[in-house]
Design a protein around this motif. Structure first.
Motif, PDB file in Angstrom:
ATOM      1  N   PRO A  13       0.820  -1.226   0.000  1.00  0.00           N
ATOM      2  CA  PRO A  13       0.000   0.000   0.000  1.00  0.00           C
ATOM      3  C   PRO A  13       0.849   1.270   0.000  1.00  0.00           C
ATOM      4  O   PRO A  13       0.515   2.243  -0.693  1.00  0.00           O
ATOM      5  N   ARG A  14       1.959   1.256   0.750  1.00  0.00           N
ATOM      6  CA  ARG A  14       2.841   2.437   0.777  1.00  0.00           C
ATOM      7  C   ARG A  14       3.423   2.712  -0.604  1.00  0.00           C
ATOM      8  O   ARG A  14       3.558   3.860  -1.024  1.00  0.00           O
ATOM      9  N   GLU A  15       3.791   1.626  -1.310  1.00  0.00           N
ATOM     10  CA  GLU A  15       4.359   1.775  -2.644  1.00  0.00           C
ATOM     11  C   GLU A  15       3.326   2.367  -3.614  1.00  0.00           C
ATOM     12  O   GLU A  15       3.651   3.199  -4.465  1.00  0.00           O
ATOM     13  N   VAL A  16       2.075   1.932  -3.492  1.00  0.00           N
ATOM     14  CA  VAL A  16       1.005   2.485  -4.331  1.00  0.00           C
ATOM     15  C   VAL A  16       0.890   3.989  -4.093  1.00  0.00           C
ATOM     16  O   VAL A  16       0.816   4.785  -5.033  1.00  0.00           O
ATOM     17  N   TRP A  17       0.924   4.378  -2.834  1.00  0.00           N
ATOM     18  CA  TRP A  17       0.808   5.803  -2.497  1.00  0.00           C
ATOM     19  C   TRP A  17       2.001   6.593  -3.038  1.00  0.00           C
ATOM     20  O   TRP A  17       1.856   7.703  -3.556  1.00  0.00           O
ATOM     21  N   GLU A  18       3.219   6.011  -2.942  1.00  0.00           N
ATOM     22  CA  GLU A  18       4.413   6.680  -3.480  1.00  0.00           C
ATOM     23  C   GLU A  18       4.280   6.876  -4.994  1.00  0.00           C
ATOM     24  O   GLU A  18       4.622   7.928  -5.526  1.00  0.00           O
ATOM     25  N   LEU A  19       3.782   5.841  -5.687  1.00  0.00           N
ATOM     26  CA  LEU A  19       3.620   5.940  -7.140  1.00  0.00           C
ATOM     27  C   LEU A  19       2.561   6.980  -7.512  1.00  0.00           C
ATOM     28  O   LEU A  19       2.707   7.713  -8.491  1.00  0.00           O
ATOM     29  N   LEU A  20       1.481   7.052  -6.716  1.00  0.00           N
ATOM     30  CA  LEU A  20       0.447   8.060  -6.975  1.00  0.00           C
ATOM     31  C   LEU A  20       1.014   9.466  -6.785  1.00  0.00           C
ATOM     32  O   LEU A  20       0.760  10.372  -7.592  1.00  0.00           O
ATOM     33  N   LYS A  21       1.805   9.635  -5.712  1.00  0.00           N
ATOM     34  CA  LYS A  21       2.395  10.955  -5.464  1.00  0.00           C
ATOM     35  C   LYS A  21       3.377  11.329  -6.582  1.00  0.00           C
ATOM     36  O   LYS A  21       3.445  12.485  -7.002  1.00  0.00           O
ATOM     37  N   ALA A  22       4.113  10.334  -7.076  1.00  0.00           N
ATOM     38  CA  ALA A  22       5.049  10.591  -8.178  1.00  0.00           C
ATOM     39  C   ALA A  22       4.271  10.994  -9.434  1.00  0.00           C
ATOM     40  O   ALA A  22       4.691  11.892 -10.176  1.00  0.00           O
ATOM     41  N   GLY A  23       3.134  10.324  -9.664  1.00  0.00           N
ATOM     42  CA  GLY A  23       2.293  10.667 -10.812  1.00  0.00           C
ATOM     43  C   GLY A  23       1.744  12.076 -10.690  1.00  0.00           C
ATOM     44  O   GLY A  23       1.685  12.827 -11.672  1.00  0.00           O
ATOM     45  N   ASN A  24       1.354  12.456  -9.479  1.00  0.00           N
ATOM     46  CA  ASN A  24       0.851  13.812  -9.255  1.00  0.00           C
ATOM     47  C   ASN A  24       1.953  14.853  -9.496  1.00  0.00           C
ATOM     48  O   ASN A  24       1.692  15.928 -10.038  1.00  0.00           O
ATOM     49  N   GLU A  25       3.174  14.506  -9.113  1.00  0.00           N
ATOM     50  CA  GLU A  25       4.298  15.421  -9.344  1.00  0.00           C
ATOM     51  C   GLU A  25       4.520  15.618 -10.852  1.00  0.00           C
ATOM     52  O   GLU A  25       4.745  16.740 -11.313  1.00  0.00           O
ATOM     53  N   ARG A  26       4.438  14.517 -11.614  1.00  0.00           N
ATOM     54  CA  ARG A  26       4.580  14.632 -13.077  1.00  0.00           C
ATOM     55  C   ARG A  26       3.484  15.534 -13.639  1.00  0.00           C
ATOM     56  O   ARG A  26       3.730  16.389 -14.487  1.00  0.00           O
ATOM     57  N   PHE A  27       2.248  15.339 -13.133  1.00  0.00           N
ATOM     58  CA  PHE A  27       1.112  16.149 -13.592  1.00  0.00           C
ATOM     59  C   PHE A  27       1.322  17.629 -13.255  1.00  0.00           C
ATOM     60  O   PHE A  27       1.152  18.512 -14.107  1.00  0.00           O
ATOM     61  N   ALA A  28       1.710  17.887 -11.990  1.00  0.00           N
ATOM     62  CA  ALA A  28       1.832  19.273 -11.517  1.00  0.00           C
ATOM     63  C   ALA A  28       2.944  20.022 -12.237  1.00  0.00           C
ATOM     64  O   ALA A  28       2.882  21.245 -12.390  1.00  0.00           O
ATOM     65  N   THR A  29       3.970  19.287 -12.682  1.00  0.00           N
ATOM     66  CA  THR A  29       5.103  19.938 -13.336  1.00  0.00           C
ATOM     67  C   THR A  29       5.027  19.859 -14.859  1.00  0.00           C
ATOM     68  O   THR A  29       5.950  20.277 -15.559  1.00  0.00           O
ATOM     69  N   GLY A  30       3.920  19.298 -15.363  1.00  0.00           N
ATOM     70  CA  GLY A  30       3.732  19.252 -16.818  1.00  0.00           C
ATOM     71  C   GLY A  30       4.602  18.219 -17.513  1.00  0.00           C
ATOM     72  O   GLY A  30       4.920  18.359 -18.697  1.00  0.00           O
ATOM     73  N   ASN A  31       5.027  17.174 -16.777  1.00  0.00           N
ATOM     74  CA  ASN A  31       5.879  16.125 -17.358  1.00  0.00           C
ATOM     75  C   ASN A  31       5.171  14.777 -17.380  1.00  0.00           C
ATOM     76  O   ASN A  31       5.741  13.755 -16.991  1.00  0.00           O
ATOM     77  N   THR A  32       3.927  14.755 -17.815  1.00  0.00           N
ATOM     78  CA  THR A  32       3.158  13.519 -17.732  1.00  0.00           C
ATOM     79  C   THR A  32       3.690  12.434 -18.673  1.00  0.00           C
ATOM     80  O   THR A  32       4.192  12.720 -19.755  1.00  0.00           O
TER      81      THR A  32
END
Ligand code: ZN
Length: 206
Positions: A13-32
């Motif tokens: 579950p922690r790994e899923v959350w880390e991956l979601l946060k990483a995805g959000n970072e890509r989204f927020a910085t325009g690097n999807t």
């Protein structure tokens, strides 16, 4: 295709959350990376789904869950109602995601400038509680308004924590999954202003 952005590869579950946060970072910085949006993935998924996370969030058109976590087909089991209000249909849907689909994580997602939260605040301040169906928002969100005032925080922050706590405490399969450390429950607020998701609650059963 499996990539570093692949929620399906997460083991905990922690790994899923880390991956979601990483995805959000890509989204927020325009690097999807725009994963899992290709015809092949769509075709593969006709055999069935195995989402990594169940998200309970708001129906607000500015909060498209897959986009803001840079995810795609088959990744996220999404339940959206105005204000993320949880009724029996929502609770049953979470139960299905945990028991039937085996998600590793349950996320309650609130957001800045939520209209349902605003309606609840307005009703509580004016003392005019709606008589119609929107009365539900006041009933469901009032505890978050009261808590935010006591703690001096943003109402949507309190609502994210309350929503997550509610799911962790009230839904039998979630309670059991936390006890067995099989799933995690997280509360977070999405900021429209900068595209980032901020954590307000984490429960991994330990
Ligand atoms: Zn909203």
């Amino acid at each position: 295709m499996t990539t570093a952005t692949d929620l399906q590869t997460a083991a905990t579950p922690r790994e899923v959350w880390e991956l979601l946060k990483a995805g959000n970072e890509r989204f927020a910085t325009g690097n999807t990376a725009d994963p899992h949006r290709d015809p092949e993935t769509r075709q593969q998924l006709t055999a069935g789904q195995n989402p990594a996370v169940c998200v309970v969030g708001c129906s607000d058109s500015r909060v498209p869950v897959e986009l803001l976590f840079d995810a795609g087909f088959g990744d996220i089991f999404v339940i959206r109602t105005a204000g993320g209000c949880v009724d029996s249909a929502v609770a049953a849907s979470v139960e299905f995601a945990v028991e039937g689909l085996g998600v590793d994580l349950v996320l309650f997602l609130s957001h800045e400038t939520c209209g349902a939260v605003g309606a609840a605040v307005g009703a509580l301040e004016s003392g005019e509680i709606p008589a119609g169906l929107t009365r539900l928002f006041v009933e469901k969100i009032a505890p978050s308004v009261a808590e935010a005032r006591t703690r001096g925080e943003q109402i949507e922050q309190a609502h994210a924590r309350n929503g997550a706590e509610h799911l962790a405490a009230r839904i039998p399969s979630v309670v059991a999954g936390l006890e067995e450390k099989k799933i995690g429950v997280v509360g977070a607020r999405y900021r429209l202003s900068d595209g980032r998701v901020e954590t307000t609650y984490e429960n991994f059963g330990d």
